[in-house]
Design a protein around this motif. Structure first.
Motif, mmCIF file in Angstrom:
data_model
loop_
_atom_site.group_PDB
_atom_site.id
_atom_site.type_symbol
_atom_site.label_atom_id
_atom_site.label_comp_id
_atom_site.label_asym_id
_atom_site.label_seq_id
_atom_site.Cartn_x
_atom_site.Cartn_y
_atom_site.Cartn_z
ATOM 1 N N PRO A 28 2.838 -19.739 -1.916
ATOM 2 C CA PRO A 28 3.456 -18.669 -2.703
ATOM 3 C C PRO A 28 2.775 -17.323 -2.488
ATOM 4 N N VAL A 29 3.579 -16.264 -2.520
ATOM 5 C CA VAL A 29 3.100 -14.897 -2.310
ATOM 6 C C VAL A 29 3.209 -14.130 -3.627
ATOM 7 N N ILE A 30 2.123 -13.495 -4.007
ATOM 8 C CA ILE A 30 2.121 -12.645 -5.194
ATOM 9 C C ILE A 30 2.102 -11.197 -4.717
ATOM 10 N N ILE A 31 3.191 -10.501 -4.968
ATOM 11 C CA ILE A 31 3.331 -9.108 -4.527
ATOM 12 C C ILE A 31 2.602 -8.202 -5.507
ATOM 13 N N LEU A 32 1.636 -7.430 -4.998
ATOM 14 C CA LEU A 32 0.872 -6.499 -5.829
ATOM 15 C C LEU A 32 1.467 -5.108 -5.685
ATOM 16 N N ASN A 33 2.222 -4.703 -6.676
ATOM 17 C CA ASN A 33 2.814 -3.367 -6.726
ATOM 18 C C ASN A 33 1.894 -2.500 -7.584
ATOM 19 N N VAL A 61 9.141 -2.838 -2.799
ATOM 20 C CA VAL A 61 9.195 -4.084 -3.566
ATOM 21 C C VAL A 61 10.601 -4.691 -3.581
ATOM 22 N N PRO A 62 11.663 -3.914 -3.859
ATOM 23 C CA PRO A 62 13.001 -4.522 -3.808
ATOM 24 C C PRO A 62 13.359 -5.052 -2.422
ATOM 25 N N GLU A 63 12.939 -4.331 -1.371
ATOM 26 C CA GLU A 63 13.239 -4.773 -0.011
ATOM 27 C C GLU A 63 12.585 -6.117 0.283
ATOM 28 N N ILE A 64 11.315 -6.245 -0.111
ATOM 29 C CA ILE A 64 10.592 -7.496 0.134
ATOM 30 C C ILE A 64 11.220 -8.627 -0.667
ATOM 31 N N ALA A 99 0.821 -1.222 0.000
ATOM 32 C CA ALA A 99 0.000 0.000 0.000
ATOM 33 C C ALA A 99 0.850 1.266 0.000
ATOM 34 N N THR A 100 1.966 1.213 0.701
ATOM 35 C CA THR A 100 2.925 2.314 0.751
ATOM 36 C C THR A 100 4.231 1.710 1.259
ATOM 37 N N TYR A 101 5.216 2.544 1.562
ATOM 38 C CA TYR A 101 6.436 1.948 2.105
ATOM 39 C C TYR A 101 6.108 1.241 3.414
ATOM 40 N N ALA A 102 6.685 0.053 3.584
ATOM 41 C CA ALA A 102 6.497 -0.731 4.808
ATOM 42 C C ALA A 102 7.770 -1.509 5.088
ATOM 43 N N LEU A 103 7.998 -1.782 6.340
ATOM 44 C CA LEU A 103 9.168 -2.561 6.731
ATOM 45 C C LEU A 103 8.975 -4.035 6.375
#
Length: 471
Positions: A94-99, A133-136, A76-80
């Motif tokens: 499996p996790v699908i990252i929604l950017n 996204v890169p952090e995750i 949703a926004t930057y998150a740790l």
């Protein structure tokens, strides 16, 4: 049971007190995502906004209890990343990252005219999905979490097509895990490519195998009544274009066997089957096995795919095709036309009405090539247009999927009482034949309508098995 899709959003708790309205806006966006995913016919389990490690643990417990098939992580926004890892580790799916940004492009001019740096920062953070996204991805890579990424914006139909394909792939995986496959009879002797390890098949796909006896099928066939046969013959008339050359006795014989097949499927709660049998000439078992094609085609067209020659791997491929809405017919390579640059595929056994070019004909076959006896067969061609070929391959390194996209094209076919069609591939017939064969599939494959390699690729990812796409 519907596919269960998990969803949770992530943000940074520190922001909420700093930027008025930010959390409310992000929750609205997450609601839009939830509703759009639900419109694909799946059950969405929304764990809400996760903005600290405590909530991450709570979301993980909630989604775990709901036994979700796949999880969409809305950035949703930057998150740790510490708010993400506990959920992914707990769920083991499996996790699908929604950017997904709210809009395709920020109105820079209006944004910069605001003059209120605090408000401007809040708006920027509302559109700051890409930051995390890169952090995750880094953390997932380091911890062995399997993931994929969908990047776009809320009204991005290309992104939504991708998301829908993920839900369809997850639904197919769920169906495969609940698939009960019957094995009736035995392998075609000497067809070494067809032999399979059903323990491996169970481990990879979750399939339960029910070993069936011909005597059970005979028991059901012997109990069929005259009225039931008449009703089944009427069903044949509605489903098939029965050519005049079909003898009434052969139609009646096929109808009795079709009813017996329906009963064995119902008794064992089967959702797919592989079969083959020979038997001594003139005995009851030969009588049954030479009259199964019509009934097995009806079953296949009702998304209970049936593969001949005891080709378990191809029954799996047909089941995948059926669950992805592409049909799925039993097929093998027939011949090549080097002048037209096409490959012809077909078979004398079960096909799927949904992918037929016109009506499926029920025709007499004076001899089943390579098999004993005679009886009724079907004759059809696959709809002209895009098609996908799929093979479940069992090799030295385990199980994989083999895929090719092509076109079913008009032209002369073999009028031999079999399904057969002409297929053209972007890489040409020669190269296709060589590259397909080198991956080591059995000589059978499943054919479905549409280009669905992308969906099959997603399904392979969810199953954690390799996929090879020839074209």
């Amino acid at each position: 049971m519907n596919t269960k899709v998990g969803l949770f959003g992530i943000g940074l708790e520190t922001y909420w007190a700093q930027f008025d309205g930010l959390l409310d806006h992000l929750k609205i966006y997450q609601g839009e995502i939830r509703d759009r995913i639900a419109s694909f016919g799946v059950d969405v389990v929304d764990a809400g906004m996760v903005d600290n490690p405590v909530k991450a643990g709570e979301a993980a417990e909630y989604l775990k209890k709901q036994d979700v098939d796949i999880v969409f992580l809305y950035v949703a926004t930057y998150a740790l990343s510490s708010t993400v890892l506990p959920v992914a580790r707990k769920l083991k799916v499996p996790v699908i990252i929604l950017n997904l940004q709210p809009v395709a492009r920020l109105d820079y001019e209006t944004f910069n005219k605001s003059g209120d740096s605090g408000r401007m920062t809040g708006i920027w953070l509302e559109h700051c999905q890409a930051c995390s996204v890169p952090e995750i991805a880094c953390v997932f890579n380091r911890t062995g979490i399997r993931y994929e990424i969908v990047t776009g914006y809320l009204k991005d139909e290309e992104a939504w097509k991708d998301i829908q394909a993920w839900t369809e792939a997850a639904g197919a995986v769920r169906a495969l895990c609940n698939n009960r496959m019957g094995i009736l009879g035995h392998y075609y002797c000497g067809m070494l490519d067809v032999y399979t390890d059903i323990t491996k098949q169970s481990a990879v796909f979750g399939t339960h195998f029910e070993i069936l006896e011909m005597c059970e099928l005979k028991k059901y066939r012997d109990s069929v009544t005259f009225e039931e046969v008449e009703e089944k013959i009427r069903e044949f008339g509605e489903a098939f274009d029965i050519v005049p050359e079909c003898e009434p006795a052969e139609i009646e014989r096929a109808a009795r066997t079709s009813i017996a097949l329906d009963r064995i499927i119902k008794h064992h709660n089967l959702s797919s089957m592989a079969y083959y049998y020979e038997g001594e000439g003139g005995n009851d078992y030969e009588n049954m096995v030479t009259s199964v094609i019509a009934g097995n085609t009806l079953l296949t067209s009702n998304n209970i795919p049936v593969a001949g020659e005891c080709e378990v791997k191809n029954a799996q491929a047909m089941k995948i095709m059926a669950e992805l809405g592409a049909g799925g017919s039993f097929s093998e390579f027939y011949l090549m036309d080097f002048e037209d640059d096409i490959v012809m595929l077909g078979h004398d056994g079960p096909a799927h009405f949904a992918i037929a070019q016109g009506r499926v004909k029920l025709v007499p076959l004076p001899v089943y090539h390579g098999k004993p006896g005679k009886g009724l067969s079907i004759q059809m061609s696959v709809k002209y247009g895009p098609v996908t070929l799929l093979s479940v391959v069992e090799g030295a390194d385990g199980i994989s999927l083999l895929v090719a996209e092509g076109e079913s094209v008009p032209g002369p076919v073999l009028q031999i009482g079999n399904t057969n069609s002409r297929y053209r591939f972007s890489i040409g017939a020669k190269r296709f034949m060589n590259e397909w064969s080198k991956y080591g599939p059995a000589h059978h494959c499943a054919i479905g309508v549409g280009h669905i390699a992308g969906k099959i690729e997603k399904l392979a990812f969810l199953l954690n098995i390799p996929v090879n796409i020839v074209c």
